[in-house]
Design a protein around this motif. Structure first.
Motif, short mmCIF file in Angstrom:
data_model
loop_
_atom_site.label_atom_id
_atom_site.label_comp_id
_atom_site.label_asym_id
_atom_site.label_seq_id
_atom_site.Cartn_x
_atom_site.Cartn_y
_atom_site.Cartn_z
N ASP A 68 14.00 -3.16 0.39
CA ASP A 68 14.19 -3.86 -0.88
C ASP A 68 12.85 -3.93 -1.63
O ASP A 68 11.78 -3.70 -1.07
N ALA A 69 12.94 -4.23 -2.90
CA ALA A 69 11.76 -4.22 -3.76
C ALA A 69 10.70 -5.21 -3.30
O ALA A 69 9.51 -4.92 -3.37
N ASP A 70 11.11 -6.37 -2.81
CA ASP A 70 10.14 -7.38 -2.37
C ASP A 70 9.31 -6.89 -1.19
O ASP A 70 8.11 -7.12 -1.13
N GLU A 71 9.96 -6.21 -0.25
CA GLU A 71 9.26 -5.72 0.94
C GLU A 71 8.22 -4.66 0.56
O GLU A 71 7.08 -4.70 1.03
N VAL A 72 8.61 -3.73 -0.28
CA VAL A 72 7.69 -2.67 -0.69
C VAL A 72 6.58 -3.25 -1.56
O VAL A 72 5.40 -2.92 -1.39
N SER A 73 6.93 -4.14 -2.46
CA SER A 73 5.95 -4.78 -3.32
C SER A 73 4.92 -5.54 -2.48
O SER A 73 3.71 -5.50 -2.76
N GLU A 74 5.36 -6.22 -1.46
CA GLU A 74 4.46 -6.96 -0.57
C GLU A 74 3.44 -6.03 0.08
O GLU A 74 2.25 -6.34 0.15
N ASP B 60 9.87 2.52 -9.68
CA ASP B 60 9.62 1.15 -9.23
C ASP B 60 8.20 1.00 -8.71
O ASP B 60 7.52 0.01 -9.01
N ILE B 61 7.75 1.98 -7.93
CA ILE B 61 6.39 1.95 -7.38
C ILE B 61 5.38 1.96 -8.51
O ILE B 61 4.42 1.19 -8.53
N ASP B 62 5.59 2.84 -9.48
CA ASP B 62 4.67 2.93 -10.61
C ASP B 62 4.62 1.62 -11.39
O ASP B 62 3.55 1.18 -11.82
N THR B 63 5.75 0.96 -11.55
CA THR B 63 5.80 -0.32 -12.26
C THR B 63 5.02 -1.40 -11.51
O THR B 63 4.24 -2.15 -12.11
N ILE B 64 5.22 -1.47 -10.20
CA ILE B 64 4.51 -2.46 -9.37
C ILE B 64 3.01 -2.22 -9.45
O ILE B 64 2.22 -3.14 -9.67
N CYS B 65 2.59 -0.97 -9.26
CA CYS B 65 1.17 -0.64 -9.24
C CYS B 65 0.51 -0.83 -10.60
O CYS B 65 -0.61 -1.34 -10.69
N ALA B 66 1.19 -0.44 -11.66
CA ALA B 66 0.63 -0.53 -13.00
C ALA B 66 0.36 -1.97 -13.41
O ALA B 66 -0.51 -2.23 -14.25
N ALA B 67 1.07 -2.92 -12.83
CA ALA B 67 0.91 -4.33 -13.18
C ALA B 67 -0.32 -4.97 -12.52
O ALA B 67 -0.70 -6.08 -12.88
N LEU B 68 -0.94 -4.28 -11.58
CA LEU B 68 -2.10 -4.83 -10.88
C LEU B 68 -3.37 -4.62 -11.70
O LEU B 68 -3.58 -3.53 -12.24
N ASP C 235 0.04 12.09 -5.60
CA ASP C 235 -0.21 11.19 -6.72
C ASP C 235 -0.65 9.86 -6.13
O ASP C 235 -0.06 9.40 -5.15
N ALA C 236 -1.68 9.29 -6.70
CA ALA C 236 -2.24 8.07 -6.11
C ALA C 236 -2.48 7.02 -7.17
O ALA C 236 -2.74 7.32 -8.33
N TRP C 237 -2.40 5.78 -6.73
CA TRP C 237 -2.80 4.63 -7.53
C TRP C 237 -4.11 4.15 -6.95
O TRP C 237 -4.26 4.03 -5.73
N LYS C 238 -5.08 3.91 -7.83
CA LYS C 238 -6.41 3.51 -7.41
C LYS C 238 -6.83 2.23 -8.11
O LYS C 238 -6.35 1.93 -9.20
N VAL C 239 -7.75 1.52 -7.46
CA VAL C 239 -8.45 0.41 -8.08
C VAL C 239 -9.93 0.72 -7.86
O VAL C 239 -10.34 1.08 -6.76
#
Length: 118
Positions: free
Chosen positions: A84-90, A5-13, A27-31
Motif C-alpha cells: 500500500d502507499a503508506d508502506e512504500v511512502s514510509e 506514485d513514487i515520483d509524487t512521493i519523492c518530488a514532495a520532499l 532513474d534515481a531521486w536524489k537529495v
C-alpha cells in the motif's frame, strides 16, 4: 503503487530532484548529490536505503522487501505489488532521512525544513 506514485512521493520532499540515467537504465531521486530512491528498468519496485545491513535483512526476512540487486546490502527493493502507499511512502521517507542526515549541516539547511513522518 505505480511509478507515478513514487515520483509524487519523492518530488514532495524538500530538495529532492530527479536524475535520469538513460545510459544505464536507472532513474534515481536524489537529495544533494546522493541517491535515496532508485527505480530500475523493470519499473516494478523502488530501491531504498536502510539504516544498516541488519535493518535491510529484517525487512527481507519478514517479506516487506527483497535484496536490491547491485546495491550495498543496506539497500532493499520494495516491490509495488501488494504494497500500500503508506508502506512504500514510509520506506522512501526513511531512506530520504538517512541520506539527508549524511549531508553537511550547511547543505541540509539549504534544503529547507522537513517534517519527518512519525
Amino acid at each position: 503503487m505505480t511509478r507515478e506514485d513514487i515520483d509524487t512521493i519523492c518530488a514532495a520532499l524538500p530538495g529532492a530532484h530527479f536524475a535520469n540515467h538513460s545510459d544505464g537504465g536507472l532513474d534515481a531521486w536524489k537529495v544533494g548529490d546522493k541517491m535515496f530512491a532508485c527505480i530500475g528498468l523493470s519499473g516494478d519496485g523502488v530501491s531504498v536505503k536502510c539504516a544498516d545491513v541488519q535493518s535491510a535483512e529484517f525487512l527481507i526476512e519478514i517479506g516487506a522487501a527483497i535484496k536490491a540487486p547491485y546495491f550495498h546490502r543496506s539497500w532493499v527493493r520494495v516491490m509495488f505489488a501488494d504494497k500500500d502507499a503508506d508502506e512504500v511512502s514510509e520506506r522512501i521517507h526513511a531512506s530520504y532521512g538517512l541520506i539527508r542526515s549524511s549531508l553537511t549541516k550547511k547543505a541540509q539547511a539549504a534544503l529547507g525544513p522537513w517534517l519527518q513522518k512519525q
